[in-house]
Write a protein that holds these residues in place. Structure first.
Motif, PDB file in Angstrom:
ATOM      1  N   UNK A 106       0.830  -1.217   0.000  1.00 39.01           N
ATOM      2  CA  UNK A 106       0.000   0.000   0.000  1.00 39.01           C
ATOM      3  C   UNK A 106       0.856   1.255   0.000  1.00 39.01           C
ATOM      4  N   UNK A 107       1.868   1.295   0.855  1.00 33.03           N
ATOM      5  CA  UNK A 107       2.666   2.509   1.001  1.00 33.03           C
ATOM      6  C   UNK A 107       3.609   2.731  -0.168  1.00 33.03           C
ATOM      7  N   UNK A 108       4.174   1.669  -0.723  1.00 39.79           N
ATOM      8  CA  UNK A 108       5.092   1.846  -1.841  1.00 39.79           C
ATOM      9  C   UNK A 108       4.366   2.105  -3.153  1.00 39.79           C
ATOM     10  N   UNK A 109       3.099   1.741  -3.230  1.00 35.75           N
ATOM     11  CA  UNK A 109       2.342   2.011  -4.453  1.00 35.75           C
ATOM     12  C   UNK A 109       1.816   3.440  -4.522  1.00 35.75           C
ATOM     13  N   UNK A 110       2.057   4.227  -3.477  1.00 35.15           N
ATOM     14  CA  UNK A 110       1.661   5.634  -3.510  1.00 35.15           C
ATOM     15  C   UNK A 110       2.486   6.387  -4.549  1.00 35.15           C
ATOM     16  N   UNK A 111       1.950   7.482  -5.025  1.00 35.59           N
ATOM     17  CA  UNK A 111       2.716   8.352  -5.906  1.00 35.59           C
ATOM     18  C   UNK A 111       3.725   9.148  -5.079  1.00 35.59           C
ATOM     19  N   UNK A 112       4.685   9.768  -5.765  1.00 38.06           N
ATOM     20  CA  UNK A 112       5.649  10.616  -5.057  1.00 38.06           C
ATOM     21  C   UNK A 112       4.927  11.714  -4.274  1.00 38.06           C
ATOM     22  N   UNK A 113       3.891  12.285  -4.886  1.00 39.18           N
ATOM     23  CA  UNK A 113       3.146  13.361  -4.232  1.00 39.18           C
ATOM     24  C   UNK A 113       2.446  12.851  -2.985  1.00 39.18           C
ATOM     25  N   UNK A 114       1.875  11.660  -3.050  1.00 36.69           N
ATOM     26  CA  UNK A 114       1.194  11.097  -1.890  1.00 36.69           C
ATOM     27  C   UNK A 114       2.181  10.808  -0.758  1.00 36.69           C
ATOM     28  N   UNK A 115       3.378  10.347  -1.121  1.00 33.49           N
ATOM     29  CA  UNK A 115       4.389  10.098  -0.094  1.00 33.49           C
ATOM     30  C   UNK A 115       4.861  11.408   0.533  1.00 33.49           C
ATOM     31  N   UNK A 116       5.052  12.437  -0.292  1.00 26.97           N
ATOM     32  CA  UNK A 116       5.449  13.738   0.256  1.00 26.97           C
ATOM     33  C   UNK A 116       4.369  14.285   1.175  1.00 26.97           C
ATOM     34  N   UNK A 117       3.134  13.983   0.842  1.00 26.40           N
ATOM     35  CA  UNK A 117       2.019  14.511   1.630  1.00 26.40           C
ATOM     36  C   UNK A 117       2.034  13.949   3.048  1.00 26.40           C
ATOM     37  N   UNK A 118       2.515  12.732   3.240  1.00 25.78           N
ATOM     38  CA  UNK A 118       2.611  12.163   4.582  1.00 25.78           C
ATOM     39  C   UNK A 118       3.521  13.020   5.449  1.00 25.78           C
ATOM     40  N   UNK A 119       4.673  13.435   4.888  1.00 25.18           N
ATOM     41  CA  UNK A 119       5.598  14.301   5.624  1.00 25.18           C
ATOM     42  C   UNK A 119       4.955  15.662   5.874  1.00 25.18           C
ATOM     43  N   UNK A 120       4.299  16.220   4.852  1.00 23.54           N
ATOM     44  CA  UNK A 120       3.688  17.549   4.986  1.00 23.54           C
ATOM     45  C   UNK A 120       2.579  17.543   6.041  1.00 23.54           C
ATOM     46  N   UNK A 121       1.788  16.488   6.085  1.00 20.70           N
ATOM     47  CA  UNK A 121       0.711  16.421   7.078  1.00 20.70           C
ATOM     48  C   UNK A 121       1.286  16.328   8.489  1.00 20.70           C
ATOM     49  N   UNK A 122       2.394  15.608   8.648  1.00 19.52           N
ATOM     50  CA  UNK A 122       3.051  15.545   9.956  1.00 19.52           C
ATOM     51  C   UNK A 122       3.543  16.930  10.354  1.00 19.52           C
ATOM     52  N   UNK A 123       4.214  17.633   9.440  1.00 17.98           N
ATOM     53  CA  UNK A 123       4.738  18.966   9.746  1.00 17.98           C
ATOM     54  C   UNK A 123       3.604  19.935  10.068  1.00 17.98           C
ATOM     55  N   UNK A 124       2.498  19.845   9.339  1.00 21.40           N
ATOM     56  CA  UNK A 124       1.350  20.705   9.620  1.00 21.40           C
ATOM     57  C   UNK A 124       0.790  20.424  11.013  1.00 21.40           C
ATOM     58  N   UNK A 125       0.696  19.134  11.364  1.00 26.71           N
ATOM     59  CA  UNK A 125       0.130  18.762  12.665  1.00 26.71           C
ATOM     60  C   UNK A 125       1.030  19.192  13.813  1.00 26.71           C
ATOM     61  N   UNK A 126       2.351  19.191  13.596  1.00 30.79           N
ATOM     62  CA  UNK A 126       3.296  19.495  14.674  1.00 30.79           C
ATOM     63  C   UNK A 126       3.589  20.982  14.772  1.00 30.79           C
ATOM     64  N   UNK A 127       3.863  21.615  13.640  1.00 31.54           N
ATOM     65  CA  UNK A 127       4.338  23.002  13.654  1.00 31.54           C
ATOM     66  C   UNK A 127       3.292  24.016  13.208  1.00 31.54           C
ATOM     67  N   UNK A 128       2.241  23.566  12.526  1.00 38.02           N
ATOM     68  CA  UNK A 128       1.238  24.506  12.027  1.00 38.02           C
ATOM     69  C   UNK A 128       1.872  25.530  11.111  1.00 38.02           C
ATOM     70  N   UNK A 129       1.477  26.786  11.264  1.00 42.12           N
ATOM     71  CA  UNK A 129       2.018  27.870  10.437  1.00 42.12           C
ATOM     72  C   UNK A 129       3.205  28.580  11.088  1.00 42.12           C
ATOM     73  N   UNK A 130       3.608  28.118  12.276  1.00 45.27           N
ATOM     74  CA  UNK A 130       4.701  28.796  12.989  1.00 45.27           C
ATOM     75  C   UNK A 130       6.034  28.480  12.313  1.00 45.27           C
ATOM     76  N   UNK A 131       6.890  29.476  12.142  1.00 45.92           N
ATOM     77  CA  UNK A 131       8.208  29.231  11.551  1.00 45.92           C
ATOM     78  C   UNK A 131       9.044  28.333  12.463  1.00 45.92           C
ATOM     79  N   UNK A 132       9.771  27.411  11.867  1.00 48.94           N
ATOM     80  CA  UNK A 132      10.582  26.495  12.646  1.00 48.94           C
ATOM     81  C   UNK A 132      11.746  25.993  11.807  1.00 48.94           C
ATOM     82  N   UNK A 133      12.957  26.103  12.352  1.00 52.28           N
ATOM     83  CA  UNK A 133      14.137  25.589  11.657  1.00 52.28           C
ATOM     84  C   UNK A 133      14.057  24.071  11.522  1.00 52.28           C
ATOM     85  N   UNK A 134      13.478  23.410  12.534  1.00 50.81           N
ATOM     86  CA  UNK A 134      13.343  21.957  12.483  1.00 50.81           C
ATOM     87  C   UNK A 134      12.401  21.552  11.363  1.00 50.81           C
ATOM     88  N   UNK A 135      11.263  22.251  11.257  1.00 51.55           N
ATOM     89  CA  UNK A 135      10.314  21.952  10.186  1.00 51.55           C
ATOM     90  C   UNK A 135      10.951  22.182   8.817  1.00 51.55           C
TER      91      UNK A 135
END
Length: 300
Positions: free
Chosen positions: A119-148
């Motif tokens: 399931x996870x490897x059959x995702x598109x590149x965009x879908x895989x990137x979205x997993x990282x983006x959703x994590x960053x949104x959930x953790x950092x929101x719109x606040x600037x962060x060097x870690x993000x």
């Protein structure tokens, strides 16, 4: 009709079977030029080259609709070839992923693990990137962060021909970034970092390097954090930064708040996927900081 041939002669001149030529004729990619009085198809001299071209394109996997467009001058052979190359590239990448998944699964007996990997490897590149983006949104929101910013810049990119190890690493990363507990822990870290600023020394390069060089060997050697030897290490580390001895408990609190083995594991997995040269093992780094934290408390 002079110069025309029946389907049997066309088969002999092209090396194709009568059945195949009849299929091409029915599909309207090899039209007959007429029929005999008995109703048999007749083909002109150009049918030989046309049939050979159709056979070549079919052997390359080109569909009849594309062949019909080429032969009808609706599109060029070059355009069809370019489209087909793109389609083949996509198919090849899927096959490579499937091969890597199966190789990674060899030795396992858990069908659920195979399903997760697929399931996870059959995702598109965009879908895989979205997993990282959703994590960053959930953790950092719109606040600037060097870690993000660092995580976004170093996001894992599964290569076109991944190894089994890269497939396993990607599956583990995806599950980690969607783990509610890891997301909540990461959010608490981000909120505390915003509230307390860039302090303490755990965020400073020189001190961080020194912790690895001084506390790391002590942790690996099993030195008791309450021993006099540990106090000496604490004092040497304090000499590199602005932390006075009376703040040792506060520093220990912050180190523990920002020390999570899963963060180190994440960067290890990213390194596997992105093909980075391995550096100091994250577990060794965490061991050093945890030992330093205990030593700070013991000598507060």
């Amino acid at each position: 009709m002079i110069g025309f041939m029946m389907i049997g002669e066309l088969a002999a001149r092209t090396g194709l079977s009568v059945r195949t030529l009849r299929f091409y004729a029915d599909a309207e990619v090899l039209p007959a030029q007429g029929r005999t009085t008995a109703g048999y198809r007749l083909f002109g001299p150009e049918a030989v080259a046309r049939a050979r071209l159709i056979r070549t394109l079919r052997e390359l996997g080109v569909g009849l609709d594309d062949i019909r467009e080429v032969l009808g001058a609706e599109t060029s052979l070059d355009e069809v070839a370019a489209r087909h190359v793109q389609a083949l590239d996509a198919q090849i990448r899927v096959l490579r992923l499937q091969r890597a998944v199966l190789r990674a699964f060899i030795g396992s007996t858990d069908p659920e693990e195979l399903r997760r990997m697929t399931d996870l490897t059959n995702m598109t590149d965009e879908q895989r990137r979205r997993i990282v983006e959703e994590y960053l949104d959930a953790v950092f929101g719109d606040s600037p962060s060097a870690v993000a910013d660092r995580m976004a810049m170093g996001a894992p990119e599964l290569p076109e021909d991944p190894t089994p190890e890269q497939v396993v690493a990607w599956v583990e990363i995806a599950e980690l970034l969607r783990d509610p507990d890891f997301i909540a822990t990461s959010r608490r870290m981000a909120q505390r970092a915003r509230a307390e600023g860039p302090e303490p020394d755990v965020a400073q390069f020189d001190v961080g390097k020194a912790v690895g060089e001084l506390a790391g060997p002590a942790a690996r050697a099993g030195v008791d954090p309450a021993a006099p030897e540990a106090r000496t290490i604490v004092e040497r580390l304090e000499a590199l930064g602005p932390t006075p001895p009376e703040d040792r408990t506060r520093v220990a609190d912050r180190i523990e708040a920002f020390t999570d083995r899963r963060v180190g594991r994440y960067w290890t997995l990213v390194g596997v996927i992105n093909g980075w040269e391995p550096s100091q093992a994250p577990d060794d780094i965490v061991d050093a900081w945890e030992w330093y934290s205990r030593a700070l408390r013991a000598h507060a």
